[in-house]
Enzyme design. Sequence first.
Site, PDB file in Angstrom:
ATOM      1  N   HIS A 107       0.853  -1.302  -0.047  1.00  9.47           N
ATOM      2  CA  HIS A 107      -0.188  -0.013   0.015  1.00  9.47           C
ATOM      3  C   HIS A 107       0.867   1.296   0.099  1.00  9.47           C
ATOM      4  O   HIS A 107       2.036   1.118   0.180  1.00  9.47           O
ATOM      5  CB  HIS A 107      -1.153   0.036   1.025  1.00  9.47           C
ATOM      6  CG  HIS A 107      -0.441  -0.065   2.592  1.00  9.47           C
ATOM      7  ND1 HIS A 107       0.600   0.785   2.968  1.00  9.47           N
ATOM      8  CD2 HIS A 107      -0.390  -1.011   3.470  1.00  9.47           C
ATOM      9  CE1 HIS A 107       0.641   0.661   4.156  1.00  9.47           C
ATOM     10  NE2 HIS A 107       0.194  -0.569   4.779  1.00  9.47           N
ATOM     11  N   HIS A 166       3.720   1.633   2.328  1.00 10.71           N
ATOM     12  CA  HIS A 166       5.009   0.936   1.924  1.00 10.71           C
ATOM     13  C   HIS A 166       5.706   1.657   1.099  1.00 10.71           C
ATOM     14  O   HIS A 166       6.982   1.848   0.748  1.00 10.71           O
ATOM     15  CB  HIS A 166       4.793  -0.421   1.640  1.00 10.71           C
ATOM     16  CG  HIS A 166       3.983  -1.235   2.430  1.00 10.71           C
ATOM     17  ND1 HIS A 166       2.885  -2.010   2.137  1.00 10.71           N
ATOM     18  CD2 HIS A 166       4.239  -1.637   3.702  1.00 10.71           C
ATOM     19  CE1 HIS A 166       2.417  -2.805   3.087  1.00 10.71           C
ATOM     20  NE2 HIS A 166       3.104  -2.475   4.041  1.00 10.71           N
ATOM     21  N   CYS A 199       0.853 -10.135  20.218  1.00  9.24           N
ATOM     22  CA  CYS A 199       0.347  -9.818  19.149  1.00  9.24           C
ATOM     23  C   CYS A 199       0.848 -10.587  17.728  1.00  9.24           C
ATOM     24  O   CYS A 199       2.004 -10.070  17.365  1.00  9.24           O
ATOM     25  CB  CYS A 199       0.092  -8.184  18.966  1.00  9.24           C
ATOM     26  SG  CYS A 199      -0.384  -7.666  17.291  1.00  9.24           S
ATOM     27  N   CYS A 201       1.780  -7.554  15.201  1.00  6.60           N
ATOM     28  CA  CYS A 201       3.046  -7.072  15.370  1.00  6.60           C
ATOM     29  C   CYS A 201       4.214  -8.149  15.473  1.00  6.60           C
ATOM     30  O   CYS A 201       5.307  -7.815  15.171  1.00  6.60           O
ATOM     31  CB  CYS A 201       3.094  -6.540  16.811  1.00  6.60           C
ATOM     32  SG  CYS A 201       1.986  -5.140  16.829  1.00  6.60           S
ATOM     33  N   CYS A 256      -4.128  -5.104  21.133  1.00  2.00           N
ATOM     34  CA  CYS A 256      -2.879  -4.506  20.905  1.00  2.00           C
ATOM     35  C   CYS A 256      -2.948  -3.159  20.390  1.00  2.00           C
ATOM     36  O   CYS A 256      -3.998  -2.361  19.984  1.00  2.00           O
ATOM     37  CB  CYS A 256      -2.436  -5.226  19.254  1.00  2.00           C
ATOM     38  SG  CYS A 256      -1.218  -4.341  18.792  1.00  2.00           S
ATOM     39  N   HIS A 264      -2.675  -2.483  16.335  1.00  2.00           N
ATOM     40  CA  HIS A 264      -3.459  -3.034  15.635  1.00  2.00           C
ATOM     41  C   HIS A 264      -5.038  -3.090  16.028  1.00  2.00           C
ATOM     42  O   HIS A 264      -5.896  -3.548  15.375  1.00  2.00           O
ATOM     43  CB  HIS A 264      -3.331  -4.654  15.068  1.00  2.00           C
ATOM     44  CG  HIS A 264      -1.911  -4.536  14.522  1.00  2.00           C
ATOM     45  ND1 HIS A 264      -0.695  -4.808  15.047  1.00  2.00           N
ATOM     46  CD2 HIS A 264      -1.662  -4.364  13.046  1.00  2.00           C
ATOM     47  CE1 HIS A 264       0.279  -4.516  14.008  1.00  2.00           C
ATOM     48  NE2 HIS A 264      -0.272  -4.504  12.714  1.00  2.00           N
ATOM     49  N   LYS A 308      -4.759   5.736  10.395  1.00  2.00           N
ATOM     50  CA  LYS A 308      -3.924   4.910   9.894  1.00  2.00           C
ATOM     51  C   LYS A 308      -4.195   3.875   8.743  1.00  2.00           C
ATOM     52  O   LYS A 308      -5.514   3.413   9.138  1.00  2.00           O
ATOM     53  CB  LYS A 308      -3.097   4.189  11.052  1.00  2.00           C
ATOM     54  CG  LYS A 308      -1.853   3.317  10.497  1.00  2.00           C
ATOM     55  CD  LYS A 308      -1.271   2.610  11.589  1.00  2.00           C
ATOM     56  CE  LYS A 308       0.163   1.894  11.131  1.00  2.00           C
ATOM     57  NZ  LYS A 308      -0.071   0.481  10.821  1.00  2.00           N
ATOM     58  N   LYS A 341      -5.622  -3.167   6.915  1.00  2.00           N
ATOM     59  CA  LYS A 341      -6.496  -4.182   6.542  1.00  2.00           C
ATOM     60  C   LYS A 341      -8.033  -4.051   7.034  1.00  2.00           C
ATOM     61  O   LYS A 341      -8.909  -4.180   6.226  1.00  2.00           O
ATOM     62  CB  LYS A 341      -6.042  -5.460   6.640  1.00  2.00           C
ATOM     63  CG  LYS A 341      -5.216  -6.000   5.379  1.00  2.00           C
ATOM     64  CD  LYS A 341      -4.986  -7.743   5.568  1.00  2.00           C
ATOM     65  CE  LYS A 341      -3.617  -7.942   4.893  1.00  2.00           C
ATOM     66  NZ  LYS A 341      -3.116  -8.872   5.657  1.00  2.00           N
TER      67      LYS A 341
HETATM   68  N1  MSP Z   1       8.228  -6.671   8.592  1.00  2.00           N
HETATM   69  C1  MSP Z   1       8.468  -5.754   9.506  1.00  2.00           C
HETATM   70  C2  MSP Z   1       9.660  -4.838   9.174  1.00  2.00           C
HETATM   71  C3  MSP Z   1      10.940  -5.659   9.586  1.00  2.00           C
HETATM   72  S1  MSP Z   1      12.562  -4.738   9.017  1.00  2.00           S
HETATM   73  C4  MSP Z   1      13.608  -5.374   9.628  1.00  2.00           C
HETATM   74  C5  MSP Z   1       7.399  -4.759   9.166  1.00  2.00           C
HETATM   75  N2  MSP Z   1       6.729  -4.861   8.083  1.00  2.00           N
HETATM   76  S2  MSP Z   1       5.264  -3.939   7.613  1.00  2.00           S
HETATM   77  O1  MSP Z   1       5.077  -4.474   6.232  1.00  2.00           O
HETATM   78  O2  MSP Z   1       4.236  -4.346   8.562  1.00  2.00           O
HETATM   79  O3  MSP Z   1       5.684  -2.676   7.820  1.00  2.00           O
HETATM   80  C6  MSP Z   1       6.737  -2.223   6.939  1.00  2.00           C
HETATM   81  C7  MSP Z   1       6.820  -0.554   6.917  1.00  2.00           C
HETATM   82  O4  MSP Z   1       5.863   0.150   6.439  1.00  2.00           O
HETATM   83  C8  MSP Z   1       7.036   0.143   8.477  1.00  2.00           C
HETATM   84  O5  MSP Z   1       8.204   0.879   8.317  1.00  2.00           O
HETATM   85  C9  MSP Z   1       5.737   0.842   8.641  1.00  2.00           C
HETATM   86  O6  MSP Z   1       5.898   1.873   9.510  1.00  2.00           O
HETATM   87  C10 MSP Z   1       5.397   1.060   7.189  1.00  2.00           C
HETATM   88  N3  MSP Z   1       4.069   1.705   7.231  1.00  2.00           N
HETATM   89  C11 MSP Z   1       2.880   0.645   7.302  1.00  2.00           C
HETATM   90  N4  MSP Z   1       2.118   1.438   7.394  1.00  2.00           N
HETATM   91  C12 MSP Z   1       2.242   2.637   7.172  1.00  2.00           C
HETATM   92  C13 MSP Z   1       1.524   3.739   7.022  1.00  2.00           C
HETATM   93  N5  MSP Z   1       0.389   4.140   6.948  1.00  2.00           N
HETATM   94  N6  MSP Z   1       2.377   5.066   6.595  1.00  2.00           N
HETATM   95  C14 MSP Z   1       3.786   5.013   6.505  1.00  2.00           C
HETATM   96  N7  MSP Z   1       4.337   3.896   6.754  1.00  2.00           N
HETATM   97  C15 MSP Z   1       3.555   2.872   7.188  1.00  2.00           C
HETATM   98  O7  MSP Z   1       6.893  -4.120  10.003  1.00  2.00           O
END
Ligand code: MSP
Length: 503
Positions: A22, A25, A130, A133, A147, A150, A297, A300
């Site tokens: 999304h 990411h 959780c 997380c 959590c 989440h 935020k 899903k």
């Molecule tokens: N797999 C772990 C990271 C391991 S790094 C050694 C993880 N993955 S994640 O897919 O859940 O999240 C990855 C990144 O996406 C995190 O930095 C998280 O902050 C970012 N984001 C998830 N949702 C977000 C927003 N809505 N806005 C900006 N970034 C966000 O955590």
Amino acid sequence: MADVTNPYYVTTPIYYVNDAPHIGHAYTTITADAVARWNRLLGRDVHFLTGTDEHGLKVQRAAEENDCSPIEWADQTVVRFQDAWNQLQISNDDFIRTSEKRHYAAVQKLLQACYDNGDVDLQTYEGLYCVSCEAYFNETDLDEGNCPIHGRPVEHVTEENYFFKLSRYEDALKDWYAAHPDFVQPATKRNEALGFINQGLQDFSISRTSIDWGIPLPWDPGHVTYVWFDALTNYITAAGYVDNPEEFESRWPAVHLIGKDILRFHCVYWPAMLMSAGLQPPERVHVHGFLLVGGEKMSKTRLNQIAPADLVEDFGVDGVRHHFLHDQTFGPDGDFSHEGMTARYNADLANNLGNLLSRVTTVVTSKCEGVGPAANPDSPLAEIVQAEYQKIADGWQRIAPSEALDATWRIIRETNAYLENAEPWKSDPGPDVDAILGDALEILRIVSILASPAVPNACIEIRRRIGLDEDPTQQQLPDSIEWGQYPGGLPVLKGDPLFPRLK
Ligand code: MSP
């Protein structure tokens, strides 16, 4: 200023392979990409890493729900990230999957080093877990029993786990933070990380016996490695920790870009794990806030996730990249809206950059028979470029893309104002008109380099239309922006609007 003789290793978090990509990411990944592109322009030896986090309970459960093995599930879903990054023209040098062999070897090597250093022991653990997380919480951290991140129920878990003795690293971490005041950016996030450390650190569990989708501990294969210990290690796996000591020596440490929810792992656990193994902590951790949709935020459960591909359809690759780099300040939370995105696109891309190109190419066609005049050696615009370049370079260096792009767009706006003032379209062809247009063409040449980390496609097209062949990525800074290099005598082409205005 950056020492360009140093290699530059920049990373994104590795994304849970379960999720569909999304814009949260995409935001980090686009930022890391633009920063990597900037540093390549500086001539640095850049290594840009992204990838996917594939082990742990979350993925194992999703695979069960989909009637396949975890690796089959990961193989199916990893493609979504790879496709998204290809579409956004992310220039990563490597893509790591934690299910790869090279990563198994690195995790086992790191674990063994911590174990041999006496930092690992067996304890019985009871806690609230959780799964989203992949982390334990204390009762007091919970939000009405759920959590805090989440909003979902946590699970009560009792397990015999190996623990990493984080508590031993309290002083070493405090010393590290004191000696490296810029370790975590921005300062508010540094304070947050220090706050955790100052509260007193508890050992954390680094193994599980309740699942088998993971990397076995080298000294006790009945346990698999906790997914966060595993995931963090990706950053050294991909730098050659196991198979290429020479490469590792030159690449490590890295600059990490992360979201605020994974600060504790990167700014507290990770440096301690590295210290335990006798390795250097990361060079820097840059922490950004969340992108909010309608003030919330994305998640899903809230069904408010936006896929980057949907935005690319409306705004194009450059439009999407530019929005996340220029509109969303790296650091605080930022609200995402289609209206905001449209406004930025129209202002910066259609009205400023697109308009500049269209004006200049149109007037060169009508007044100079389509042949671009050379730059004028003492143009007032030369000084503006010099002054803004310092701010641009500083912005990229600090991972403040919005500031770097503010300065880049000031050059474009000033040039539009210069043309509006001189009105070459109203004058008869001749040396005066040539001088003004030569300046504007020189600015387009310079901007095609400076803006290329954000809008790479537009920059290639700008160069093509003003008769320059080489790709902007082949240019080196700062030499390539020295005034006066647009040679003149090149064919200039009028064409469709670079960025058609959006309603
Ligand atoms: N797999 C772990 C990271 C391991 S790094 C050694 C993880 N993955 S994640 O897919 O859940 O999240 C990855 C990144 O996406 C995190 O930095 C998280 O902050 C970012 N984001 C998830 N949702 C977000 C927003 N809505 N806005 C900006 N970034 C966000 O955590």
